[in-house]
Design a protein around this motif. Structure first.
Motif, PDB file in Angstrom:
ATOM      1  N   GLY A   1       0.690  -1.205   0.080  1.00 58.83           N
ATOM      2  CA  GLY A   1      -0.044  -0.028  -0.244  1.00 58.83           C
ATOM      3  C   GLY A   1       0.949   1.212  -0.009  1.00 58.83           C
ATOM      4  O   GLY A   1       0.494   2.318   0.569  1.00 58.83           O
ATOM      5  N   GLY A   2       1.999   1.376  -0.731  1.00 53.91           N
ATOM      6  CA  GLY A   2       2.708   2.461  -1.111  1.00 53.91           C
ATOM      7  C   GLY A   2       2.259   3.209  -2.217  1.00 53.91           C
ATOM      8  O   GLY A   2       1.138   3.019  -2.361  1.00 53.91           O
ATOM      9  N   PRO A   3       2.939   4.202  -2.531  1.00 54.58           N
ATOM     10  CA  PRO A   3       2.316   4.926  -3.716  1.00 54.58           C
ATOM     11  C   PRO A   3       2.078   4.150  -4.888  1.00 54.58           C
ATOM     12  O   PRO A   3       0.772   4.499  -5.462  1.00 54.58           O
ATOM     13  CB  PRO A   3       3.332   6.000  -4.161  1.00 54.58           C
ATOM     14  CG  PRO A   3       4.732   5.750  -2.913  1.00 54.58           C
ATOM     15  CD  PRO A   3       4.235   4.570  -2.049  1.00 54.58           C
TER      16      PRO A   3
ATOM     17  N   ALA B   1      -3.779  -5.593  -0.094  1.00 49.14           N
ATOM     18  CA  ALA B   1      -3.122  -6.097   1.393  1.00 49.14           C
ATOM     19  C   ALA B   1      -1.924  -5.321   1.669  1.00 49.14           C
ATOM     20  O   ALA B   1      -0.971  -5.187   0.813  1.00 49.14           O
ATOM     21  CB  ALA B   1      -2.775  -7.411   1.232  1.00 49.14           C
ATOM     22  N   GLU B   2      -1.653  -4.706   2.715  1.00 51.25           N
ATOM     23  CA  GLU B   2      -0.599  -4.162   3.263  1.00 51.25           C
ATOM     24  C   GLU B   2      -0.026  -4.535   4.731  1.00 51.25           C
ATOM     25  O   GLU B   2      -0.863  -4.914   5.460  1.00 51.25           O
ATOM     26  CB  GLU B   2      -0.980  -2.616   3.421  1.00 51.25           C
ATOM     27  CG  GLU B   2       0.048  -1.815   4.175  1.00 51.25           C
ATOM     28  CD  GLU B   2       1.735  -1.786   3.788  1.00 51.25           C
ATOM     29  OE1 GLU B   2       1.640  -1.546   2.538  1.00 51.25           O
ATOM     30  OE2 GLU B   2       2.430  -1.997   4.484  1.00 51.25           O
ATOM     31  N   ALA B   3       1.429  -4.976   4.423  1.00 49.20           N
ATOM     32  CA  ALA B   3       1.893  -5.533   5.755  1.00 49.20           C
ATOM     33  C   ALA B   3       1.782  -4.615   7.040  1.00 49.20           C
ATOM     34  O   ALA B   3       1.583  -5.185   8.169  1.00 49.20           O
ATOM     35  CB  ALA B   3       3.436  -5.811   5.436  1.00 49.20           C
TER      36      ALA B   3
ATOM     37  N   LEU C   1       2.391  -6.813  -7.594  1.00 48.86           N
ATOM     38  CA  LEU C   1       3.151  -6.705  -6.254  1.00 48.86           C
ATOM     39  C   LEU C   1       3.726  -5.233  -6.361  1.00 48.86           C
ATOM     40  O   LEU C   1       4.472  -4.961  -7.362  1.00 48.86           O
ATOM     41  CB  LEU C   1       4.559  -7.833  -6.292  1.00 48.86           C
ATOM     42  CG  LEU C   1       3.631  -9.269  -6.542  1.00 48.86           C
ATOM     43  CD1 LEU C   1       4.917 -10.277  -6.335  1.00 48.86           C
ATOM     44  CD2 LEU C   1       2.775  -9.535  -5.383  1.00 48.86           C
ATOM     45  N   ALA C   2       3.406  -4.346  -5.236  1.00 49.99           N
ATOM     46  CA  ALA C   2       3.974  -3.238  -5.179  1.00 49.99           C
ATOM     47  C   ALA C   2       4.741  -3.093  -3.714  1.00 49.99           C
ATOM     48  O   ALA C   2       4.308  -2.323  -2.814  1.00 49.99           O
ATOM     49  CB  ALA C   2       2.970  -2.108  -5.321  1.00 49.99           C
ATOM     50  N   THR C   3       5.796  -3.912  -3.529  1.00 49.80           N
ATOM     51  CA  THR C   3       6.216  -4.359  -2.285  1.00 49.80           C
ATOM     52  C   THR C   3       7.155  -3.418  -1.782  1.00 49.80           C
ATOM     53  O   THR C   3       7.983  -3.600  -0.742  1.00 49.80           O
ATOM     54  CB  THR C   3       6.319  -5.831  -2.043  1.00 49.80           C
ATOM     55  OG1 THR C   3       7.322  -6.213  -3.239  1.00 49.80           O
ATOM     56  CG2 THR C   3       5.290  -6.678  -2.095  1.00 49.80           C
ATOM     57  N   GLY C   4       7.730  -2.283  -2.800  1.00 50.60           N
ATOM     58  CA  GLY C   4       8.618  -1.632  -2.427  1.00 50.60           C
ATOM     59  C   GLY C   4      10.147  -2.121  -2.183  1.00 50.60           C
ATOM     60  O   GLY C   4      10.051  -3.329  -3.007  1.00 50.60           O
ATOM     61  N   CYS C   5      10.940  -1.330  -1.490  1.00 52.44           N
ATOM     62  CA  CYS C   5      12.431  -1.656  -1.721  1.00 52.44           C
ATOM     63  C   CYS C   5      13.033  -1.425  -0.178  1.00 52.44           C
ATOM     64  O   CYS C   5      12.608  -1.039   0.650  1.00 52.44           O
ATOM     65  CB  CYS C   5      12.903  -0.842  -2.933  1.00 52.44           C
ATOM     66  SG  CYS C   5      13.112   0.866  -2.374  1.00 52.44           S
TER      67      CYS C   5
ATOM     68  N   ALA D   1      11.234 -10.862  -2.907  1.00 55.30           N
ATOM     69  CA  ALA D   1      11.076 -12.199  -2.504  1.00 55.30           C
ATOM     70  C   ALA D   1      10.041 -12.765  -2.941  1.00 55.30           C
ATOM     71  O   ALA D   1       9.708 -14.025  -3.528  1.00 55.30           O
ATOM     72  CB  ALA D   1      11.407 -12.340  -1.052  1.00 55.30           C
ATOM     73  N   LEU D   2       8.875 -12.194  -2.611  1.00 48.87           N
ATOM     74  CA  LEU D   2       7.272 -12.401  -2.914  1.00 48.87           C
ATOM     75  C   LEU D   2       7.311 -12.978  -4.307  1.00 48.87           C
ATOM     76  O   LEU D   2       6.886 -13.915  -4.932  1.00 48.87           O
ATOM     77  CB  LEU D   2       6.546 -11.688  -2.545  1.00 48.87           C
ATOM     78  CG  LEU D   2       5.031 -12.010  -2.656  1.00 48.87           C
ATOM     79  CD1 LEU D   2       4.619 -13.545  -1.899  1.00 48.87           C
ATOM     80  CD2 LEU D   2       4.209 -10.906  -1.925  1.00 48.87           C
ATOM     81  N   TYR D   3       7.860 -12.122  -5.129  1.00 51.61           N
ATOM     82  CA  TYR D   3       7.686 -11.927  -6.710  1.00 51.61           C
ATOM     83  C   TYR D   3       8.439 -13.277  -7.172  1.00 51.61           C
ATOM     84  O   TYR D   3       7.986 -14.053  -8.084  1.00 51.61           O
ATOM     85  CB  TYR D   3       8.263 -10.683  -7.090  1.00 51.61           C
ATOM     86  CG  TYR D   3       7.909 -10.603  -8.751  1.00 51.61           C
ATOM     87  CD1 TYR D   3       7.061 -10.493  -9.372  1.00 51.61           C
ATOM     88  CD2 TYR D   3       9.389 -10.461  -9.471  1.00 51.61           C
ATOM     89  CE1 TYR D   3       6.754 -10.610 -10.767  1.00 51.61           C
ATOM     90  CE2 TYR D   3       9.331 -10.304 -10.862  1.00 51.61           C
ATOM     91  CZ  TYR D   3       7.976 -10.249 -11.505  1.00 51.61           C
ATOM     92  OH  TYR D   3       7.947 -10.290 -12.792  1.00 51.61           O
TER      93      TYR D   3
HETATM   94  P1  ADP Z   1       6.345   2.099  -3.804  1.00 56.97           P
HETATM   95  O1  ADP Z   1       7.102   3.327  -4.030  1.00 56.97           O
HETATM   96  O2  ADP Z   1       6.931   1.227  -5.003  1.00 56.97           O
HETATM   97  O3  ADP Z   1       4.710   2.175  -3.871  1.00 56.97           O
HETATM   98  P2  ADP Z   1       6.831   1.340  -1.031  1.00 56.97           P
HETATM   99  O4  ADP Z   1       8.233   0.959  -0.457  1.00 56.97           O
HETATM  100  O5  ADP Z   1       6.301   2.905  -0.650  1.00 56.97           O
HETATM  101  O6  ADP Z   1       6.938   1.296  -2.505  1.00 56.97           O
HETATM  102  O7  ADP Z   1       5.514   0.665  -0.604  1.00 56.97           O
HETATM  103  C1  ADP Z   1       5.615  -0.895  -0.572  1.00 56.97           C
HETATM  104  C2  ADP Z   1       4.639  -1.307   0.557  1.00 56.97           C
HETATM  105  O8  ADP Z   1       4.642  -2.695   0.489  1.00 56.97           O
HETATM  106  C3  ADP Z   1       5.102  -1.261   2.005  1.00 56.97           C
HETATM  107  O9  ADP Z   1       4.276  -0.218   2.767  1.00 56.97           O
HETATM  108  C4  ADP Z   1       5.219  -2.507   2.596  1.00 56.97           C
HETATM  109  O10 ADP Z   1       4.763  -2.484   4.012  1.00 56.97           O
HETATM  110  C5  ADP Z   1       4.458  -3.339   1.766  1.00 56.97           C
HETATM  111  N1  ADP Z   1       4.694  -4.790   1.493  1.00 56.97           N
HETATM  112  C6  ADP Z   1       5.863  -5.326   1.323  1.00 56.97           C
HETATM  113  N2  ADP Z   1       5.817  -6.650   1.216  1.00 56.97           N
HETATM  114  C7  ADP Z   1       4.466  -7.018   1.464  1.00 56.97           C
HETATM  115  C8  ADP Z   1       3.784  -8.254   1.691  1.00 56.97           C
HETATM  116  N3  ADP Z   1       4.578  -9.407   1.570  1.00 56.97           N
HETATM  117  N4  ADP Z   1       2.514  -8.166   1.948  1.00 56.97           N
HETATM  118  C9  ADP Z   1       1.942  -7.009   1.887  1.00 56.97           C
HETATM  119  N5  ADP Z   1       2.492  -5.836   1.936  1.00 56.97           N
HETATM  120  C10 ADP Z   1       3.727  -5.766   1.537  1.00 56.97           C
END
Ligand code: ADP
Ligand code: SF4
Length: 697
Positions: free
Chosen positions: A393-395, A414-416, A476-480, A621-623
């Motif tokens: 749930g990032g940008p 879904a956001e962790a 998957l938008a799970t960030g870095c 990792a999920l990807y």
């Molecule tokens: P982006 O800038 O690409 O949107 P962000 O790092 O801002 O990336 O957001 C990624 C979001 O994904 C974070 O809030 C992180 O907690 C969430 N995230 C990472 N891995 C998982 C996962 N396996 N399940 C749910 N959420 C996840």
């Protein structure tokens, strides 16, 4: 529908012979498309008009080859052949009942003439502003007469193109009428130099020329800088007050701001909404003509207050109109909470600076109106009844979920963590970045109005969870995360023995509240904002901070967002030690070894902790696990899997928003061809080919 408190924003304003339908004025802004991409430029301006701006302006418009801004691409009216491109813009703007304005500019010693190869012109002999190894020559009286003729002819061309408002430009330290005002640029001893009356002469003459040429049907606007914040070598407030007094009733409209551009479009990190008020509020007291001012206005209450308190008559905006071209209409329709507020990051500015089409963090459709046919408010409906699972749930994830929801898809996000917004929420807690949370807030607000998007917090999804979920499309938008091993531009093999050192920190640690103390070195191998903000934060926490970079200057990319000078000033004020051209070679216990990039000399310094701002790695990792289990997709009903945003390749927040938006736009749509967008081509006709001399073709 509209809140009656905002009625005043929608009263017409008479500007000389023309009338603006309301008080929303899109002031000139660069866009990196200009004369090189006229169709894209016109489409972008049209969207502003459709969004309710009463006046839509061009960017700076070059009036003559001796004011060639190459490599920057702005508007151009050198001769009649430049008219159709701007006529197209005028037609598009007029189609929505808005007025079109052109900002005529001769940039004198602030031009480049790299394309035209003309000698630069200036009030007196002087160096060119942008470091080109050439000087500008002092204009003769004949040159001044010629310049006035070029300006007049450009004004007539603007009128023929259909412009309603013709600007005389004396702002930003970018045009001759301003250069004649400045003592540092004007050392003339004739009637154009010396006394204020003499230095104002050219501006007065050009205003009169313009009125004489086009004033019967076009309004004449004056864009004027009230302070350069340079002390006596620049235009200063007291002198500006005299100048406005001398010219008070000559233009039909005053558009006033600070110079140079970095003092005008200040990033939100360094200036709040309405910050220019103390520098411009005198103007309305001096003239009866309407006054436009800017201040990154996004709040209708602030706008009303500016007008009611007699600060300005019209709400000038560049950035707020970029972030939300439909800002006026949203207020008019009683939907002020739908406004996508500018966050003041200045990524839009970087388009002009890097000579590429404008983009915006908040508005991913900016610059794509013609290229991809993207509209900021409309999107094509879904193709099928598929369900989409967004992880993260990032940008990137929020924008994907929002835009997919707008298309009508059944979306689950879904956001962790227990909070939405990902990096934006975390970075917005850093010094000066609070407004960046608007990236999250707008999207969460819009999603809240959709019944087909469900948000799940505190939900770490595993590969099995994804397979069990049963969505047809998974994104998957799970960030870095930031690397701890020093790997980056300057250390392609990393830096030895850092990864497991507890005294090594990354920006993620600081965002998670794990703070170093004592003598801290922030190592910047990234070059944009992260390191200077880390230094700022640690300084505020009481650390003794030094900033080290292998680059030859501090945060070099921040020049493109106009942050650079403000960063340097703040660091200087905070007493942060700056060490450029140095790399880290070792960090043991409390000894840090630095190496000079040019002579290879090493020196050691006592240091309790280092913060590495080098490069990032996707959370993929999920990807990767889901790719491994591709054989299970069909049974799980999964038809597509994509990684987007920082999870695909770490970048700007703007890149993540764009990636989320693009994913949503393109899901289940047919590919648009080998090249994913429309391009401008120069046509070469047979006559041109025949004119190539023998031996050259
Ligand atoms: P982006 O800038 O690409 O949107 P962000 O790092 O801002 O990336 O957001 C990624 C979001 O994904 C974070 O809030 C992180 O907690 C969430 N995230 C990472 N891995 C998982 C996962 N396996 N399940 C749910 N959420 C996840
Ligand atoms: Fe505002 Fe940033 Fe968009 Fe520019 S890029 S308009 S500063 S949100």
């Amino acid at each position: 529908m509209r809140d009656p408190r905002y009625d005043i924003l929608f009263t017409p304003v008479k500007i000389g012979p023309v009338t603006a339908k309301n008080r929303f004025f899109q002031v000139p802004h660069c866009n990196g498309m200009g004369h090189a991409m006229p169709l894209a430029h016109a489409a972008m301006r049209e969207i502003k008009a459709e969004g309710g701006w009463a006046v839509v302006s061009t960017e700076e418009c070059e009036i003559h080859p001796s004011s060639d801004l190459t490599p920057y691409v702005e508007a151009r009216l050198w001769d009649d052949r430049d008219i159709p491109a701007l006529a197209l813009m005028c037609d598009k703007v007029h189609a929505h009942g808005a007025l079109a304005a052109v900002e005529l500019s001769h940039n004198g010693p602030t031009a480049s003439n790299l394309y035209s190869r003309e000698v630069l012109l200036a009030p007196s002999h002087q160096v060119s502003k942008y470091g080109y190894p050439s000087q500008a020559r002092a204009m003769t009286r004949h040159d001044i007469r010629e310049y006035r003729r070029w300006h007049r002819e450009a004004a007539l061309r603007g009128k023929r193109a259909g412009m309603d408002i013709i600007y005389v430009y004396a702002a930003h330290d970018l045009s001759l009428p301003m250069h004649f005002l400045q003592r540092r640029r004007n050392q003339r001893s004739d009637e154009y130099g010396g006394s204020l009356e003499n230095r104002v002469r050219l501006l007065r003459e050009v205003l009169a020329d313009t009125r004489d040429a086009v004033g019967d049907t076009c309004a004449v606007a004056l864009r004027f800088a009230t302070d350069e914040l340079l002390g006596p070598s620049g235009v200063e407030l007291a002198e500006a007050q005299d100048i406005v007094g001398l010219l008070a009733e000559l233009p039909d409209l005053w558009d006033v701001n600070l110079a140079a551009w970095y003092n005008d479009s200040v990033p939100s990190r360094f200036a709040a909404e309405g910050a220019q008020e103390p520098f411009i509020d005198f103007v309305k007291k001096t003239t009866t003509k309407p006054v436009v001012g800017v201040g990154r206005f996004t709040s209708p209450d602030t706008m009303v207050s500016q007008i009611r308190r007699g600060v300005i008559d019209m709400i000038g905006a560049a950035r707020p109109s970029i972030a939300d071209p439909f800002l006026p209409r949203k207020i008019e329709e009683g939907r002020a909470d739908d406004i996508r507020e500018c966050i003041g990051c200045n990524i839009c500015v970087s388009g002009d600076m890097t000579i590429s089409p404008i983009r915006c963090t908040q508005n991913p459709t900016m610059g794509e109106e013609w290229r991809k046919g993207w509209h900021p408010e409309r999107i094509q409906p879904r193709r099928t009844a598929s369900r989409v699972l967004v992880v993260g749930g990032g940008p990137a994830g929020l924008e994907a979920a929002r835009a997919l929801g707008q298309r009508g898809y059944e979306v689950s996000l879904a956001e962790a963590r227990r909070e939405l917004g990902g990096r934006v929420t975390r970075e917005a807690r850093l010094p000066g970045l609070a407004e960046w949370a608007r990236v999250r807030d707008w999207r969460v607000g819009q999603i809240g109005k959709l019944t087909n998007v469900s948000l799940y917090l505190d939900s770490v999804l595993s590969a099995q969870d994804v397979l069990d979920f049963g969505a047809e499309h998974v994104v998957l938008a799970t960030g870095c995360h930031w690397r701890r091993d020093g790997f980056g531009r300057s250390n392609g093999l990393g830096i030895e023995n850092l990864a497991n050192n507890p005294r090594v920190y990354t920006p993620d640690d600081l965002l998670d509240g794990r703070m170093p103390s004592g003598r801290v070195v922030v190592f910047d191998d990234d070059g944009f904002y992260h390191a200077s903000i880390a230094a700022d934060l640690l300084h505020q926490q009481g650390c003794d901070v030094a900033y080290v970079t292998p680059e030859d200057s501090v945060a070099p990319w921040s020049v493109n967002t106009l942050d650079y000078r403000h960063i340097r000033k703040r660091m200087a004020k905070q007493g942060i030690e700056v060490i450029v051209s140095h790399n880290i070679t070792a960090f043991d216990d409390t000894t840090l070894t630095l190496e000079n990039g040019w002579d290879g000399q090493r020196h050691e310094r006592a240091c309790d902790a280092i913060v590495l701002v080098t490069s990032r790695l996707p959370h993929d990792a999920l990807y990767q696990e889901l790719l491994q289990r591709e054989a299970d997709w069909a049974d799980a009903g999964i038809r597509s899997l994509r990684g987007i945003g920082d999870a695909e390749a770490p970048g700007l927040i703007a890149h993540a928003i764009y990636a989320g938006h693009r994913y949503a736009r393109e899901l289940e749509e047919a590919p648009s061809g080998e090249v994913a967008f429309r391009r401008h081509f120069h046509t070469v006709d047979a006559d041109d080919l025949r004119r190539i001399p023998d031996g050259m073709s």
